[in-house]
Design an enzyme around this catalytic site. Structure first.
Site, short mmCIF file in Angstrom:
data_model
loop_
_atom_site.label_atom_id
_atom_site.label_comp_id
_atom_site.label_asym_id
_atom_site.label_seq_id
_atom_site.Cartn_x
_atom_site.Cartn_y
_atom_site.Cartn_z
N CYS A 9 4.22 3.04 3.90
CA CYS A 9 4.99 4.27 3.71
C CYS A 9 6.16 4.29 4.68
O CYS A 9 6.27 3.44 5.56
CB CYS A 9 4.13 5.49 4.01
SG CYS A 9 2.69 5.65 2.96
N GLY A 36 8.63 3.33 0.20
CA GLY A 36 7.72 4.08 -0.64
C GLY A 36 8.44 4.76 -1.77
O GLY A 36 9.37 5.54 -1.52
N ASN A 110 1.78 6.37 8.07
CA ASN A 110 2.09 5.03 7.55
C ASN A 110 1.04 4.08 8.11
O ASN A 110 0.91 3.98 9.33
CB ASN A 110 3.48 4.61 8.01
CG ASN A 110 3.88 3.19 7.59
OD1 ASN A 110 4.83 2.64 8.10
ND2 ASN A 110 3.15 2.60 6.67
N GLY A 111 0.33 3.40 7.22
CA GLY A 111 -0.70 2.46 7.67
C GLY A 111 -2.02 2.74 6.99
O GLY A 111 -2.14 3.69 6.22
N TYR A 262 9.80 -9.33 4.72
CA TYR A 262 10.19 -8.67 3.47
C TYR A 262 10.43 -7.17 3.59
O TYR A 262 11.39 -6.65 3.02
CB TYR A 262 9.10 -8.90 2.41
CG TYR A 262 9.25 -8.02 1.21
CD1 TYR A 262 10.16 -8.33 0.21
CD2 TYR A 262 8.51 -6.84 1.08
CE1 TYR A 262 10.33 -7.50 -0.89
CE2 TYR A 262 8.67 -6.01 -0.02
CZ TYR A 262 9.58 -6.35 -0.99
OH TYR A 262 9.75 -5.53 -2.07
P1 AMP Z 1 5.73 -12.24 -7.30
O1 AMP Z 1 6.25 -13.58 -7.79
O2 AMP Z 1 5.34 -11.36 -8.46
O3 AMP Z 1 4.68 -12.39 -6.28
O4 AMP Z 1 6.95 -11.47 -6.65
C1 AMP Z 1 7.63 -12.06 -5.59
C2 AMP Z 1 8.69 -11.09 -5.16
O5 AMP Z 1 8.06 -9.89 -4.69
C3 AMP Z 1 9.53 -11.63 -4.02
O6 AMP Z 1 10.87 -11.47 -4.39
C4 AMP Z 1 9.19 -10.74 -2.86
O7 AMP Z 1 10.34 -10.45 -2.12
C5 AMP Z 1 8.66 -9.49 -3.49
N1 AMP Z 1 7.63 -8.82 -2.68
C6 AMP Z 1 6.89 -9.29 -1.68
N2 AMP Z 1 6.08 -8.36 -1.18
C7 AMP Z 1 6.31 -7.25 -1.87
C8 AMP Z 1 5.80 -5.92 -1.82
N3 AMP Z 1 4.87 -5.55 -0.93
N4 AMP Z 1 6.31 -5.04 -2.70
C9 AMP Z 1 7.23 -5.39 -3.60
N5 AMP Z 1 7.75 -6.62 -3.70
C10 AMP Z 1 7.29 -7.54 -2.85
#
Ligand code: AMP
Length: 496
Positions: A9, A36, A110-111, A262
């Site tokens: 969050c 979020g 958050n957490g 990320y």
């Molecule tokens: P996927 O191939 O479906 O695992 O998606 C990979 C993409 O999801 C990459 O571009 C990541 O930057 C992104 N990603 C990584 N962690 C998250 C997250 N917690 N929420 C949304 N996107 C994510």
């Protein structure tokens, strides 16, 4: 009862008499929207009453002039909630409010707590228990904290007004896991980080007041300047007398490494390091670790951009664009089902065939979690005529579920949980695949390697986690939990 645990969050708080605090909180939350997208909420105090407005949706969907206008006051907190799994409903939106003391208090979290079951038991609210009826609305670990704090309030309102602070002193030692809180009553703004500081929280100065925010980028947006990180194990109380800080637990810093990879905005600083620059260094390290003979380095936008820039620079290969992202599409990741996620990729990313056709490509992204997006990206690039696709990921395989607030799903949903890098390469349909080694990633952050939680990448959990492969510890369906294998039992990551 569906006891859904809290998620990643964004939190924000402002104490600034004379400023339009609700509007500042709106702007702060807008800057933290990436943390979020499910719900947004603001609590405001005018010195007598605490008012909470929250709803499902993005910050701009929940708030408009009409909803902000009546939120007068000198003190506010805000929250954006992220959820990819489990229950998604209004009850889980924050801030949480409890009507105790003079005007009640509000809480944004958050957490994820890791001792939710014990805490719930201490309140008599295990699933199925009749005694839990009066708490049936308490469905998140954040609600549990609200309930614990409300019960810790002294029966009489204290003359020094420190009711909330005192309740926190009683409750904080009982909480395990990840919690960054912003809290408020009618007169105080309080910020807290757990002793590992899994989730970030910074203190900023604004003319005539103070700001708390998950990320420093949110300070920039409201015209505040960065003062310092709230330390792990620290509580800061902001009121008319200024800022008071108190250490309630010894610090063992373990900031989430995935914030660097990320989650955090590139224009945020964590541990004093620019996230954008750190991500570029990750790409440079990746080029050194896993070079490839290719004609163009391209990112998967947007998350892969800084690492792709770093890779191209270190490899001496031209950087180019092969995919265009629709600026107005939110994260497909938040769609509730795999099927919807699948359709989402096409809406979000479209290839540029003239840049791709006949080329040997290095395609860089920051992480692969479930593999759904990545697999479709690869097939789009092939369809657009790429001669070779060499996929490079600027973090190690994501194999372990996060119990500290990054909601990336259960172990069974993680692509790398049971697959070797070679198997993932075949699944994605790429010519080669490499993930950045953990030690190189840690070096690239520019911060102390031991100051990070690396659980999702290493299986080493700094705080003991429930012995199940799901995070839904207290769900009612009675599903038999299966044990989480330790890191040592898993196939070791390798590159191919
Ligand atoms: P996927 O191939 O479906 O695992 O998606 C990979 C993409 O999801 C990459 O571009 C990541 O930057 C992104 N990603 C990584 N962690 C998250 C997250 N917690 N929420 C949304 N996107 C994510």
């Amino acid at each position: 009862m569906d006891l859904h645990i809290g998620e990643a969050c964004g939190v924000f708080g402002v104490y600034a008499p004379g400023h339009p605090v609700a509007n500042l909180t709106y702007l702060g939350l807008y800057a933290l929207q990436h943390r979020g997208q499910e719900s947004a909420g603001i609590a405001v105090s005018d010195g007598e009453t605490v008012t909470v407005v929250k709803d499902m949706g993005l910050v701009t969907q929940v708030f408009d002039e009409r909803r902000l206008a009546p939120l007068d006051g000198h003190l506010a907190i805000g929250h954006v909630r992220y959820s990819t799994t489990g229950t998604s409903n209004w009850r889980n939106a924050q801030p949480v409010y409890r009507s105790v003391g003079d005007a009640g208090f509000a809480l944004g979290h958050n957490g994820n707590l890791t001792n939710t079951a014990e805490l719930a038991e201490s309140l008599g609210m295990l699933p199925g228990m009749a005694a839990a009826q009066d708490l049936a609305d308490s469905t998140t670990d954040s609600d549990l904290v609200g309930e614990l704090l409300a019960r810790a309030y002294a029966p009489e309102v204290r003359s020094d007004g420190r009711d909330l602070e005192t309740a926190l002193e009683h409750v904080l030692p009982d909480l395990a896991g990840a919690f960054t809180f912003v809290l408020m009553d009618d007169a105080h703004l309080i910020g807290v980080r757990d002793r590992h500081g899994f989730r970030p929280l910074v203190l900023g100065r604004i003319e005539g007041g103070w700001v708390l925010a998950s990320e420093s980028a949110a300070l920039d947006i409201v015209g505040a300047h960065f003062v310092r990180d709230i330390e792990p194990g620290e509580m800061v109380v902001i009121d008319a007398a200024g800022v008071r800080e108190r250490r309630y637990a010894e610090a063992t810093p373990k900031l989430c490494l995935f914030e660097f990879v990320y989650f955090a905005r590139p224009d945020t600083k964590l541990y004093g390091q620019s996230i954008h620059a750190a991500r570029q260094r990750m790409g440079e390290e990746l080029a050194r670790q896993a070079p490839v003979d290719a004609e163009m380095v391209m990112p998967v936008p947007e998350s892969g951009i800084p690492a792709a820039q770093g890779y191209a620079r270190a490899a001496g290969i031209p950087y180019g664009d092969g995919l265009v992202k629709n600026r107005y599409v939110g994260r497909t990741f938040i769609q509730p089902s795999q099927q919807l996620r699948g359709q989402g990729v096409r809406l979000k990313l479209n290839p540029l065939p003239e840049n791709i056709k006949g080329k040997r490509l290095v395609v860089v992204d920051d992480s692969i979690v479930r593999g759904t997006t990545t697999r479709q990206v690869v097939s789009m690039l092939r369809e657009a005529g790429a001669a070779e696709v060499h996929f490079r990921v600027s973090s190690p395989p994501y194999r372990w579920p996060c119990f500290y607030g990054m909601d990336t799903g259960q172990r069974s949903e993680l692509l790398a949980a049971d697959m070797s890098v070679g198997e993932i390469r075949d699944f994605l349909g790429v010519d080669s695949l490499a993930y950045l080694d953990l030690d190189r990633l840690l070096t690239a952050t520019g911060a102390l390697p031991e100051s990070f939680c690396t659980a999702c990448l290493s299986g080493e959990y700094p705080v003991p986690v429930p012995d199940i492969d799901s995070k839904h510890v207290l769900e009612e369906d009675g599903a038999e939990p299966s044990p989480v294998p330790r890191a040592a039992e898993s196939p070791h990551p390798s590159t191919s």
